[in-house]
Design an enzyme around this catalytic site. Structure first.
Site, PDB file in Angstrom:
ATOM      1  CG  ASP A  16       3.951  -0.235   1.524  1.00 49.08           C
ATOM      2  OD1 ASP A  16       4.132  -1.170   1.900  1.00 49.08           O
ATOM      3  OD2 ASP A  16       3.864   0.729   2.670  1.00 49.08           O
ATOM      4  CB  THR A  31       4.672  -4.222   2.904  1.00 53.56           C
ATOM      5  OG1 THR A  31       4.318  -3.616   1.906  1.00 53.56           O
ATOM      6  CG2 THR A  31       6.069  -5.074   2.953  1.00 53.56           C
ATOM      7  CG  ASN A  33       0.740   3.100   4.474  1.00 56.69           C
ATOM      8  OD1 ASN A  33       0.550   2.948   5.365  1.00 56.69           O
ATOM      9  ND2 ASN A  33       1.293   2.892   4.257  1.00 56.69           N
ATOM     10  CG  PHE A  62      -1.117   1.380   9.844  1.00 52.51           C
ATOM     11  CD1 PHE A  62      -2.396   2.263   9.651  1.00 52.51           C
ATOM     12  CD2 PHE A  62      -1.371   1.031   8.227  1.00 52.51           C
ATOM     13  CE1 PHE A  62      -3.256   3.194   9.076  1.00 52.51           C
ATOM     14  CE2 PHE A  62      -1.752   1.210   7.576  1.00 52.51           C
ATOM     15  CZ  PHE A  62      -3.317   2.331   7.498  1.00 52.51           C
ATOM     16  CG  ASN A  63       0.637  -3.223   7.452  1.00 50.18           C
ATOM     17  OD1 ASN A  63       0.511  -2.090   6.881  1.00 50.18           O
ATOM     18  ND2 ASN A  63       1.528  -3.529   7.065  1.00 50.18           N
ATOM     19  CG  HIS A  68       7.481   0.070   9.701  1.00 48.76           C
ATOM     20  ND1 HIS A  68       7.132  -0.395  11.008  1.00 48.76           N
ATOM     21  CD2 HIS A  68       6.674   1.349   9.773  1.00 48.76           C
ATOM     22  CE1 HIS A  68       7.440   0.489  11.989  1.00 48.76           C
ATOM     23  NE2 HIS A  68       6.623   1.823  11.111  1.00 48.76           N
ATOM     24  CG  ASP A  69       6.182  -1.749   4.988  1.00 46.00           C
ATOM     25  OD1 ASP A  69       5.625  -1.889   5.341  1.00 46.00           O
ATOM     26  OD2 ASP A  69       5.161  -0.814   3.851  1.00 46.00           O
ATOM     27  CG  ASP A 105      -0.152   0.235   2.829  1.00 45.91           C
ATOM     28  OD1 ASP A 105       1.439  -0.392   2.520  1.00 45.91           O
ATOM     29  OD2 ASP A 105      -0.638   0.479   3.769  1.00 45.91           O
TER      30      ASP A 105
END
Ligand code: BDR
Ligand code: CA
Length: 309
Positions: A16, A124, A40, A165-166, A239-240, A11
């Protein structure tokens, strides 16, 4: 070395975007396709961002549009971090490519059922596309080598005390994937919050001078500003890309194989990934949960990835 076939479901999203950079041209990975969902930002925006990234990086990879909504919840975007476009901070050239004709779920099903070799699915973003593909044609589960997700946390969340979040965007989707029987590797906040894009990291990547490093520097400057406003941190957690870095070099993560359950009850822990690290429940393990990360090795992978463009 044999190439590992992967599909990246995402996203984009600043982090990402860097996952796409890493996955796009690594010699050990064959990126079969990118599928997108809302997260996102709205699906229109994350999809557009994925197309922009593929065009800018000159990747020959189909981008397939996923479903616009989570299974049960309403869309909740993360514009405070990723901005109005979902990828604020970089001016892409005019878009000249379009989506693959196959919707994401069809692409996942077709690719997974027709491939002679198993395929790794990396997510992700919220897990909506993968969960719906699994429910539409459960046969795909047999041909998934591994699901590697950025999501969850065995400590605190980042959008509620409990949830990341995800996962909170679509807890029911995560529940479907975690109960599918697939091999799952969960790359949660517990490790991704250790790879912070401090200004020194941006300074380290800036002299690389490739299209990818230019993208990295511009995106990370905005990502940092926004993370500072929202969380007060000097460096944004990247993160991703940890998911892809792990596929490139599995030694960057320490994992523990434990039972993990997604909380889909509508209480204060809705969306929590309950990872039974102490094995209180004596239930069958179903998830390799990342518990540690080699931070310097991660940045070396990012550095090498930016140099490859
Ligand atoms: C996750 O949420 C999104 O904002 C990021 O892209 C990442 O996938 C971190 O919680
Ligand atoms: Ca994401």
């Amino acid at each position: 070395m044999k190439q590992r076939k992967i599909i990246l479901d995402c996203d984009p999203g600043h982090d990402d975007a860097i996952a796409i950079v890493l996955a796009g041209n690594h010699p050990n990975l064959e990126l079969l396709g990118i599928t997108v969902e809302s997260g996102n930002q709205t699906l229109e925006k994350t999809g557009r961002n994925a197309l922009h990234l593929v065009q800018y990086l000159k990747l020959n990879v189909p981008v397939c549009k996923g479903v616009p909504y989570p299974i049960i919840r309403e869309v909740e975007v993360c514009d405070a971090i990723h901005g109005e476009s979902g990828l604020d901070g970089f001016d892409f050239p005019q878009l000249e490519i379009n989506y693959d004709q196959r919707p994401a779920i069809d692409f996942l099903i077709q690719t997974l059922t027709q491939s002679e070799e198993p395929i790794t699915v990396v997510t992700t973003g919220p897990m909506t596309n993968l969960a719906l593909a699994m429910r539409t044609n459960p046969k795909i589960i047999e041909n998934i080598e591994e699901v590697v997700l950025m999501g969850g946390s065995f400590t605190n969340g980042n959008v509620s005390p409990a949830a990341e979040f995800n996962i909170l965007c679509d807890p029911e989707a995560a529940y479907i994937v975690f109960t599918s029987g697939c091999k799952i590797t969960m790359v949660g906040l517990d490790v991704t919050r250790n790879v912070l894009v401090y200004p020194e990291i941006i300074q380290r990547m800036e002299p690389i001078q490739t299209i990818a490093s230019e993208l990295f520097v511009k995106l990370m400057n905005v990502f940092n500003e926004n993370q500072k406003k929202v969380f007060g941190w000097e460096g944004a957690p990247l993160h991703d890309p940890v998911t892809i870095a792990y596929l490139i070099d599995q030694t960057i993560l320490t994992t523990k194989y434990v039972h993990t359950e997604i909380d889909i009850s509508h209480g204060p822990s809705y969306g929590r990934t309950n990872c039974d690290l102490p094995n209180y429940l004596h239930l069958e393990p179903n998830t390799y949960v990342a518990t540690g990360i080699d931070v310097e090795k991660f940045w070396q992978i990012i550095e090498a990835g930016l140099k490859r463009y």
